[in-house]
Design an enzyme around this catalytic site. Structure first.
Site: not given
Ligand code: FPP
Length: 228
Positions: A15, A63
């Site tokens: 996250d 998501n």
């Molecule tokens: C949460 O951060 C993250 C995600 C919903 C996606 C995780 C994906 C990756 C790390 C990249 C792609 C994955 C692979 C396996 C190549 P957020 O967007 O909710 O962050 P925030 O809480 O700061 O808004």
């Protein structure tokens, strides 16, 4: 790092990509892009450290409610990751599984996932699960329905062995980056007795040293599994 009791199976809720980007006046997708580079760093490091199974939360079944451009970019990044790293993963004896539901994924992505899983299916040294369109409750429902269809008895053990992570058993440690302290529908059944590690570090900044801190903290925990 010499650690005596390593977790065998580690889950990570990656996250904080959006906030990491915002702090740099960039759009959220840029955060995911940098975050996806970090996936390779941490996967290699975790396996080198001796972890046997790693389950990463890449995209939850909830998501889809994000803006279309962000969802599209995330799907592209996952596709790129699979294309770029699958050979390396297979060579290193890793079995790759994309866990979650295939529903609503593009035809191309579903095909790529099948190819990657097929290429690595003979590997049994280590396990990498990428949770995509995944939710823990949905996974339990799918596991129970599978047992019903096979006319099998519904027991705790049978459910554990019918989950998407069947080969990896229970999860010893769940790490969540980005400061929130919740599970967000991740590994609910196999995580019943997981140790939880929360850090404020945002996923793109969660480097090897941060991973080591989590492992070290785990090694000091007294796991009682309900006993005294
Ligand atoms: C949460 O951060 C993250 C995600 C919903 C996606 C995780 C994906 C990756 C790390 C990249 C792609 C994955 C692979 C396996 C190549 P957020 O967007 O909710 O962050 P925030 O809480 O700061 O808004």
């Amino acid at each position: 790092m010499e650690i005596s009791n390593l977790p065998k199976h580690v889950g990570i809720i990656m996250d904080g990509n959006g906030r990491w980007a915002k702090l740099r006046n960039k759009n959220r997708s840029y955060g995911h892009q940098v975050g996806s580079k970090n996936v390779d760093t941490i996967v290699s490091h975790a396996f080198k450290s001796g972890v046997k199974a790693l389950t990463l939360y890449a995209f939850s079944s909830e998501n889809w409610a994000r803006p279309v451009e962000e969802v599209d970019k995330l799907m592209k990044l996952i596709e790129q990751y699979l294309k770029k790293f699958i050979k390396k993963v297979v060579k290193n004896g890793v079995r790759l599984s994309i866990i979650g539901s295939r529903e609503n994924l593009s035809e191309n992505l579903v095909k790529l996932i099948s190819e990657c899983e097929e290429m690595s299916k003979a590997n049994t040294d280590r396990y990498l699960n990428i949770a995509l369109n995944y939710g823990g409750r949905g996974e339990i429902v799918r596991a129970v329905n599978k047992l019903i269809l096979e006319n099998k008895e519904i027991t705790e053990k049978a459910i554990l062995e019918s989950l998407d992570t069947a080969d990896c058993g229970e999860v010893d440690l769940i790490i969540r980056t980005g400061g929130e302290k919740r599970l967000s529908n991740f590994l609910l059944y196999q995580g019943a007795y997981s140790e939880l590690y929360f850090t404020d570090v945002l996923w793109p900044d969660f480097k090897k040293e941060e991973f080591d801190k989590a492992i070290e903290e785990f090694s000091k925990r007294n796991r009682r599994f309900g006993k005294v």
